[in-house]
Design a protein around this motif. Structure first.
Motif, short mmCIF file in Angstrom:
data_model
loop_
_atom_site.label_atom_id
_atom_site.label_comp_id
_atom_site.label_asym_id
_atom_site.label_seq_id
_atom_site.Cartn_x
_atom_site.Cartn_y
_atom_site.Cartn_z
N VAL A 33 0.85 -1.20 0.00
CA VAL A 33 0.00 0.00 0.00
C VAL A 33 0.88 1.24 0.00
O VAL A 33 2.09 1.15 0.26
CB VAL A 33 -0.95 0.03 1.22
N GLN A 34 0.24 2.38 -0.27
CA GLN A 34 0.97 3.65 -0.27
C GLN A 34 0.84 4.32 1.10
O GLN A 34 -0.10 4.05 1.85
CB GLN A 34 0.42 4.56 -1.35
N PRO A 35 1.77 5.21 1.42
CA PRO A 35 1.65 5.96 2.68
C PRO A 35 0.31 6.67 2.77
O PRO A 35 -0.17 7.25 1.78
CB PRO A 35 2.81 6.96 2.60
N GLY A 36 -0.31 6.58 3.94
CA GLY A 36 -1.62 7.19 4.15
C GLY A 36 -2.78 6.25 3.91
O GLY A 36 -3.91 6.56 4.30
N GLN A 59 7.57 -7.62 12.76
CA GLN A 59 9.03 -7.71 12.68
C GLN A 59 9.49 -7.18 11.34
O GLN A 59 9.11 -7.71 10.28
CB GLN A 59 9.49 -9.16 12.88
N ALA A 60 10.30 -6.14 11.40
CA ALA A 60 10.90 -5.57 10.20
C ALA A 60 12.23 -6.27 9.94
O ALA A 60 12.84 -6.81 10.87
CB ALA A 60 11.09 -4.07 10.37
N PRO A 61 12.72 -6.25 8.70
CA PRO A 61 13.99 -6.90 8.39
C PRO A 61 15.11 -6.39 9.27
O PRO A 61 15.30 -5.19 9.42
CB PRO A 61 14.22 -6.54 6.92
N GLY A 62 15.84 -7.32 9.88
CA GLY A 62 16.98 -6.94 10.71
C GLY A 62 16.62 -6.41 12.09
O GLY A 62 17.51 -5.97 12.83
N MET A 63 15.34 -6.45 12.41
CA MET A 63 14.88 -5.90 13.69
C MET A 63 14.28 -7.01 14.56
O MET A 63 13.93 -8.09 14.07
CB MET A 63 13.83 -4.82 13.45
N GLU A 75 7.39 3.26 7.90
CA GLU A 75 7.96 2.55 9.05
C GLU A 75 7.05 1.47 9.61
O GLU A 75 7.45 0.72 10.51
CB GLU A 75 8.34 3.54 10.17
N ASP A 76 5.84 1.36 9.08
CA ASP A 76 4.96 0.25 9.45
C ASP A 76 5.25 -1.00 8.64
O ASP A 76 4.68 -2.06 8.91
CB ASP A 76 3.49 0.64 9.25
N THR A 77 6.13 -0.88 7.67
CA THR A 77 6.51 -2.03 6.86
C THR A 77 7.13 -3.12 7.72
O THR A 77 8.10 -2.87 8.43
CB THR A 77 7.49 -1.60 5.75
N GLN A 114 2.89 -10.23 5.21
CA GLN A 114 3.76 -9.09 4.90
C GLN A 114 2.94 -7.85 4.60
O GLN A 114 2.00 -7.88 3.80
CB GLN A 114 4.64 -9.42 3.70
N VAL A 115 3.34 -6.75 5.23
CA VAL A 115 2.76 -5.44 4.95
C VAL A 115 3.90 -4.53 4.49
O VAL A 115 4.89 -4.37 5.19
CB VAL A 115 2.08 -4.84 6.19
#
Length: 117
Positions: free
Chosen positions: A12-15, A39-43, A89-91, A112-113
């Motif tokens: 999706v797009q921002p917003g 969980q984001a990549p590397g986090m 940053e919600d990715t 996945q989002v």
């Protein structure tokens, strides 16, 4: 065997808004405290939201409060996460979580989002 299964992720797009769903098979769903993590990549995996057994109490991470809404339908053995005003940053991969007193914790496989323009 308790098994949460998520669905609803996507690009999706921002917003934009997106709604995640999780169906939990096995056991007695109405006795489970349910939650969402991501969980984001590397986090590290981080808490997003939780909802009580009867759905009357919810709690959110500061980063999503006022944008995300967690809900459940015990008759449908389902918990949802409505995500509004999405930001890059919600990715992350979003995981459904069932906490069962006396039995343990159960995780879904994740959905996945991706928020990107």
């Amino acid at each position: 065997q308790v098994q949460p299964v998520e669905s609803g992720g996507g690009l999706v797009q921002p917003g934009d808004s997106l709604r995640l769903s999780c169906i939990v098979s096995g056991g007695t769903f109405s006795t489970y405290v349910m939650g969402w993590f991501r969980q984001a990549p590397g986090m590290e995996r981080e808490f997003v939201a939780t909802i009580s057994r009867n759905g009357r109490s919810t709690y959110y991470a500061t980063s999503v409060k006022d944008r995300f809404i967690v809900s459940r339908d015990n008759a449908k053995i389902a918990v949802s996460l409505q995500m509004n005003s999405l930001k890059p940053e919600d990715t992350a991969t979003y995981f459904c979580h069932a906490n069962i007193v006396g039995l343990g914790q159960y995780w879904g496989q994740g959905t996945q989002v991706t928020v990107s323009s």
